[in-house]
Design a protein around this motif. Structure first.
Motif, PDB file in Angstrom:
ATOM      1  N   MET A 245       7.338   0.920   8.193  1.00 33.37           N
ATOM      2  CA  MET A 245       6.552   1.232   9.391  1.00 33.37           C
ATOM      3  C   MET A 245       7.299   2.212  10.294  1.00 33.37           C
ATOM      4  O   MET A 245       6.706   3.144  10.853  1.00 33.37           O
ATOM      5  CB  MET A 245       6.216  -0.046  10.151  1.00 33.37           C
ATOM      6  N   LEU A 246       8.604   2.015  10.423  1.00 29.99           N
ATOM      7  CA  LEU A 246       9.413   2.939  11.222  1.00 29.99           C
ATOM      8  C   LEU A 246       9.413   4.329  10.576  1.00 29.99           C
ATOM      9  O   LEU A 246       9.247   5.341  11.266  1.00 29.99           O
ATOM     10  CB  LEU A 246      10.836   2.403  11.348  1.00 29.99           C
ATOM     11  N   ARG A 247       9.561   4.383   9.276  1.00 34.46           N
ATOM     12  CA  ARG A 247       9.519   5.677   8.574  1.00 34.46           C
ATOM     13  C   ARG A 247       8.202   6.404   8.820  1.00 34.46           C
ATOM     14  O   ARG A 247       8.175   7.627   9.026  1.00 34.46           O
ATOM     15  CB  ARG A 247       9.707   5.441   7.073  1.00 34.46           C
ATOM     16  N   ASN A 248       7.109   5.660   8.795  1.00 32.87           N
ATOM     17  CA  ASN A 248       5.792   6.276   8.864  1.00 32.87           C
ATOM     18  C   ASN A 248       5.434   6.826  10.239  1.00 32.87           C
ATOM     19  O   ASN A 248       4.393   7.458  10.400  1.00 32.87           O
ATOM     20  CB  ASN A 248       4.724   5.266   8.435  1.00 32.87           C
TER      21      ASN A 248
ATOM     22  N   ASN B  48      12.194  -8.242   3.061  1.00 38.36           N
ATOM     23  CA  ASN B  48      10.898  -7.587   3.196  1.00 38.36           C
ATOM     24  C   ASN B  48      11.102  -6.236   3.899  1.00 38.36           C
ATOM     25  O   ASN B  48      11.633  -6.179   5.011  1.00 38.36           O
ATOM     26  CB  ASN B  48       9.953  -8.479   3.997  1.00 38.36           C
ATOM     27  N   LEU B  49      10.668  -5.172   3.241  1.00 33.93           N
ATOM     28  CA  LEU B  49      10.927  -3.810   3.721  1.00 33.93           C
ATOM     29  C   LEU B  49       9.772  -3.206   4.508  1.00 33.93           C
ATOM     30  O   LEU B  49       9.801  -2.019   4.839  1.00 33.93           O
ATOM     31  CB  LEU B  49      11.260  -2.908   2.531  1.00 33.93           C
TER      32      LEU B  49
ATOM     33  N   GLN C 269      -2.245   1.375   3.980  1.00 33.31           N
ATOM     34  CA  GLN C 269      -0.876   1.840   3.736  1.00 33.31           C
ATOM     35  C   GLN C 269      -0.154   2.186   5.038  1.00 33.31           C
ATOM     36  O   GLN C 269       0.593   3.166   5.104  1.00 33.31           O
ATOM     37  CB  GLN C 269      -0.875   3.029   2.766  1.00 33.31           C
ATOM     38  N   ARG C 270      -0.369   1.347   6.051  1.00 31.96           N
ATOM     39  CA  ARG C 270       0.224   1.657   7.360  1.00 31.96           C
ATOM     40  C   ARG C 270       1.738   1.447   7.403  1.00 31.96           C
ATOM     41  O   ARG C 270       2.391   1.891   8.339  1.00 31.96           O
ATOM     42  CB  ARG C 270      -0.441   0.822   8.456  1.00 31.96           C
ATOM     43  N   HIS C 271       2.286   0.773   6.435  1.00 33.15           N
ATOM     44  CA  HIS C 271       3.751   0.683   6.334  1.00 33.15           C
ATOM     45  C   HIS C 271       4.141   0.957   4.890  1.00 33.15           C
ATOM     46  O   HIS C 271       4.335   2.111   4.531  1.00 33.15           O
ATOM     47  CB  HIS C 271       4.297  -0.647   6.863  1.00 33.15           C
ATOM     48  N   ILE C 272       4.285  -0.045   4.064  1.00 33.01           N
ATOM     49  CA  ILE C 272       4.570   0.224   2.655  1.00 33.01           C
ATOM     50  C   ILE C 272       3.411   1.001   2.036  1.00 33.01           C
ATOM     51  O   ILE C 272       2.248   0.642   2.203  1.00 33.01           O
ATOM     52  CB  ILE C 272       4.818  -1.099   1.905  1.00 33.01           C
TER      53      ILE C 272
ATOM     54  N   TRP D 110      12.815   9.503   6.250  1.00 34.72           N
ATOM     55  CA  TRP D 110      13.780   8.508   6.731  1.00 34.72           C
ATOM     56  C   TRP D 110      13.209   7.692   7.887  1.00 34.72           C
ATOM     57  O   TRP D 110      12.337   8.177   8.593  1.00 34.72           O
ATOM     58  CB  TRP D 110      15.100   9.186   7.133  1.00 34.72           C
ATOM     59  N   PRO D 111      13.646   6.436   8.030  1.00 36.12           N
ATOM     60  CA  PRO D 111      14.626   5.748   7.176  1.00 36.12           C
ATOM     61  C   PRO D 111      14.091   5.553   5.769  1.00 36.12           C
ATOM     62  O   PRO D 111      12.892   5.340   5.574  1.00 36.12           O
ATOM     63  CB  PRO D 111      14.846   4.408   7.883  1.00 36.12           C
TER      64      PRO D 111
END
Length: 250
Positions: A14-17, A8-9, A49-52, A23-24
């Motif tokens: 979430m880190l990217r956003n 699960n990505l 769309q807070r992560h994906i 990136w990442p």
């Protein structure tokens, strides 16, 4: 045959956003996970769309089709019209329907199968018509009658919500009780011809005991703990660690 690992990505996204930067890379780390032996990728787009992001889904479909055609793409979400239009455009191999409210931080319960029977039947029929495998997110401990509804509405699989089991990391007795609850529900599903997936708060430490009880599970969808471990071990080694925990020969 050991369960397949679907990475699960969402936590990567979430880190990217946190920054307006690419990136990442969700696609890049998805590629590394598949190169390391993961059986597929999972995403759970939410309305905000807070992560994906919705735009990630076609890029991941392209990755799998172009480089890893034997792998599976699983998209999770509540069956709103926007969500259904997304999966119909991307055509993942599996769509896992979850009863999330838009404001929820994460999934925390399975479907009320009685109250949502008509909705789920309609959606499963629509997904199957599009060549996608429907899976329903359900609580452990539900009986054969409720599992039967999942079969009757047209699901091919259920995904057992394992969050309560994951929350027993410091209570072995409670963990053992949850393993049996999950196992009984899985047994009912298997007897009815449904496939069994598992997901939520699964770790390298708690997977082996659960897999010993449900050795016929088809897929484990894992994101939070896997992403946390990847910070320590790197994505390739983390995928291998989770594959071993699932009983796969490495």
């Amino acid at each position: 045959m050991a369960a397949s690992l679907s990475v699960n990505l969402n936590a990567v996204a979430m880190l990217r956003n946190r920054r307006d930067l690419p990136w990442p890379s969700v696609v890049g780390l998805g590629r590394v996970a598949l190169q390391s032996g993961a059986g597929g990728l999972t995403v759970h787009p939410r309305p905000d769309q807070r992560h994906i992001r919705f735009s990630d889904a076609p890029a991941l479909r392209e990755l799998i089709d172009g480089e890893f055609p034997g792998s599976e793409f699983n998209i999770e979400g509540y069956p709103s019209e926007d969500f259904l239009q997304l999966v119909e455009s991307v055509r993942p191999d599996q769509v896992t329907l979850v009863p999330d409210d838009a404001s929820q931080a994460t999934s925390d319960h399975g479907w009320d199968l009685v109250a949502n029977r008509a909705l789920l039947a309609q959606v499963c029929e629509r997904l199957r018509a599009g060549g996608m495998r429907p899976s329903l997110f359900v609580d452990g401990g539900i009986g054969e009658d409720l599992v039967g509804i999942a079969k009757q509405v047209g699901a091919d699989r259920i995904e057992l919500y394992t969050g309560p089991y994951g929350g027993c990391f410091d209570d072995p007795a409670a963990a053992a009780a949850w393993i049996e609850k999950l196992g009984v529900t899985a047994d009912h599903a298997r007897d009815l011809g449904l496939g069994i997936n598992i997901g939520h708060d699964l770790t390298v430490e708690n997977l082996p005991a659960l897999m010993a009880r449900i050795p016929y599970a088809a897929e484990a969808s894992i994101g939070h703990a896997l992403t946390a471990d990847a910070l320590l071990y790197g994505m390739p080694e983390t995928v291998r660690r989770f594959r071993r925990a699932l009983g796969q020969a490495i």
